[in-house]
Scaffold this active site. Structure first.
Site, mmCIF file in Angstrom:
data_model
loop_
_atom_site.group_PDB
_atom_site.id
_atom_site.type_symbol
_atom_site.label_atom_id
_atom_site.label_comp_id
_atom_site.label_asym_id
_atom_site.label_seq_id
_atom_site.Cartn_x
_atom_site.Cartn_y
_atom_site.Cartn_z
ATOM 1 N N HIS A 60 20.499 32.311 15.699
ATOM 2 C CA HIS A 60 20.127 30.566 15.602
ATOM 3 C C HIS A 60 19.642 30.370 14.091
ATOM 4 O O HIS A 60 19.321 30.497 12.896
ATOM 5 C CB HIS A 60 17.565 31.106 15.846
ATOM 6 C CG HIS A 60 17.309 30.263 15.885
ATOM 7 N ND1 HIS A 60 16.361 29.831 17.086
ATOM 8 C CD2 HIS A 60 17.370 29.384 15.454
ATOM 9 C CE1 HIS A 60 15.339 29.088 17.053
ATOM 10 N NE2 HIS A 60 15.680 28.389 16.105
ATOM 11 N N LEU A 63 23.031 23.998 10.742
ATOM 12 C CA LEU A 63 23.861 23.617 10.612
ATOM 13 C C LEU A 63 23.908 22.255 10.105
ATOM 14 O O LEU A 63 24.438 22.011 9.252
ATOM 15 C CB LEU A 63 25.427 23.917 11.084
ATOM 16 C CG LEU A 63 25.087 25.935 11.074
ATOM 17 C CD1 LEU A 63 26.410 26.311 11.514
ATOM 18 C CD2 LEU A 63 24.320 26.851 9.817
ATOM 19 N N ASP A 305 17.152 31.537 11.691
ATOM 20 C CA ASP A 305 16.033 29.845 11.871
ATOM 21 C C ASP A 305 16.309 29.227 10.683
ATOM 22 O O ASP A 305 15.334 28.397 10.314
ATOM 23 C CB ASP A 305 14.753 30.176 12.560
ATOM 24 C CG ASP A 305 14.045 28.441 12.935
ATOM 25 O OD1 ASP A 305 15.061 27.498 13.145
ATOM 26 O OD2 ASP A 305 12.985 28.652 13.359
HETATM 27 ZN ZN LIG Z 1 12.408 26.582 17.265
#
Ligand SMILES: [Zn+2]
Length: 424
Positions: A60, A63, A305
């Site tokens: 996750h 970029l 994330d």
């Molecule tokens: Zn999310």
């Protein structure tokens, strides 16, 4: 490219149930069972006192390319990943244009190949423009090479549409990843609804806004008999729901982010927008539930994330700041803390970064089996270091961990037999 001999490290390879001192050999970009013939040609890497594991996978990351290369590019994101000990990164489709079409997927793959640092696996959008209205061409996306579909950053509110998305995904054998957020319940909240949101006068975001969608996903996974993976699970009740569903054999899985298992909403008291993320930081009770979920296998993976935002975007009132923090360079060290606190054993920890995400996404990665791609991370478990976000490889600086004293660090990252990062 020289063959490698990684000598004397503690090799932890959960896919093969290995945890012992041994050497690892690399030849022609693959893991080899034995040293290659021409001994003097070999580059020997001293791994004594280090841990040698299959290359870590983060399923996750944002970029930002195409569209927001002022925040991050595939190149800078990949360099961050390499520094953090990650050899594979799965990137989210909320780019501009959205990765809901084959040419954007082709662009991402092309850029990643040109950069030639870590593996970048793109995901495709579930719905066109992440609007939650009309399905993206899921079959074409699969043929273009996405490893999963997700509307991450957004969440499909229409349960019937989500059901059809999962049914299509099943036809194409694509995992579905879901960012779990009920918009009516979370409304314009910015902080976990509780003591600290009230004390600080921040608009509340109730945990039930996540729980409701987790429950929806469990029911749909059951109905369709296909896998739905819940992204960045944050609340105690969500962990309970997933634990109970897994016991019934439902094809549901989950990831947790280091910031959620490390921080709590108490950190919001300085109104620092580097502590603002989606879902928001919750209570110590929720954090402890995540730790328990990681320990008993309810939570399959650790994922950062990574969400870069420019400083000028974050340096506004807390209410106005965008959600998200960068994480690729700190996630391994924050996770190592769990092993030190005996929340997880080291093999369990490595599993959540290797074989588990590989299995969920059907990637041919996450193992040190002979013949596998030589993606390897070498970790110094004791190295103490201070995270200085000013030195980050990211284009962005939005980390809540700036100045933190961390322990445990990737000292070498190897992708396809090539050293892409070496801690000097
Ligand atoms: Zn999310």
């Amino acid at each position: 490219m020289k063959p490698l001999q990684i000598k004397g490290g503690r090799v932890i390879d959960p896919a093969n149930e290995i945890d012992e001192a041994r050497d690892v050999f690399v030849c022609d970009g693959k893991i080899a069972a034995a040293p290659s013939a021409s001994d003097d040609e070999v580059e020997v890497i001293d791994a004594r006192g280090k841990i040698v594991v299959p290359g870590l996978i983060d399923m996750h990351a944002h970029l930002r390319e195409p569209g927001r290369s002022d925040q991050e590019t595939i190149e800078t994101g990949a360099r961050c990943a390499a520094r953090g000990g990650l050899t594979s990164v799965v990137c989210m489709p909320n780019t501009s244009p959205t990765a809901d079409n084959t040419s954007t997927i082709a662009f991402i793959k092309q850029r990643a190949a040109a950069v030639g640092c870590v593996n970048v696996f793109p995901t495709g959008a579930i719905t066109k423009g992440l609007k939650g209205e009309e399905l993206a061409p899921i079959g074409s996306l699969k043929r273009a090479g996405v490893v999963a579909i997700t509307d991450d950053g957004s969440c499909i509110q229409n349960n019937d549409l989500m059901r059809h998305a999962v049914e299509y995904a099943k036809m194409f054998e694509l995992p579905v990843l879901d960012h779990c957020q009920d918009y009516n319940l979370t409304a314009n909240g910015v902080a976990h609804e509780g003591y600290w949101s009230a004390a600080l006068g921040l608009r509340g975001w109730p945990a039930v806004g996540e729980n409701v969608i987790i429950a929806r996903n469990i029911l749909l996974a059951e109905l369709t008999d296909w896998c739905i993976h819940c992204q960045h699970v944050s609340s105690a009740r969500s962990v309970e729901l997933i634990r109970e569903a897994k016991q019934r054999g439902v094809r549901i899985s989950a990831e947790a982010a280091p910031h959620h298992f490390t921080l709590t909403d108490e950190y919001l008291k300085n109104y620092d927008s580097n502590f603002k993320m989606n879902p928001p930081l919750l209570t110590a009770h929720d954090r402890d539930a995540l730790l328990a979920g990681l320990a008993d296998g309810t939570i399959d993976c650790i994922a950062g994330d990574h969400a870069p935002h420019c400083t000028h975007e974050k340096e506004v009132e807390f209410d106005m700041a965008p959600f998200g923090i960068i994480g690729l360079e700190t996630e391994l060290s924050l996770a190592m803390e769990l092993a030190r606190k005996k929340v997880l054993t080291l093999p369990q920890l490595v599993e959540k970064f290797t074989v588990n995400p590989a299995r969920l996404l059907q990637l041919d990665k996450g193992t040190l089996s002979p013949g596998a791609d030589a993606d390897i991370t070498i970790i110094d478990p004791e190295q103490q270091w201070t995270y200085d976000v000013g030195q980050s490889a990211s284009k962005s600086r939005n980390s809540p961990f700036h100045g933190w004293e961390l322990r445990g660090k990737a000292v070498m990252t190897i992708v396809d037999g090539k050293i892409v990062w070496r801690d000097e």
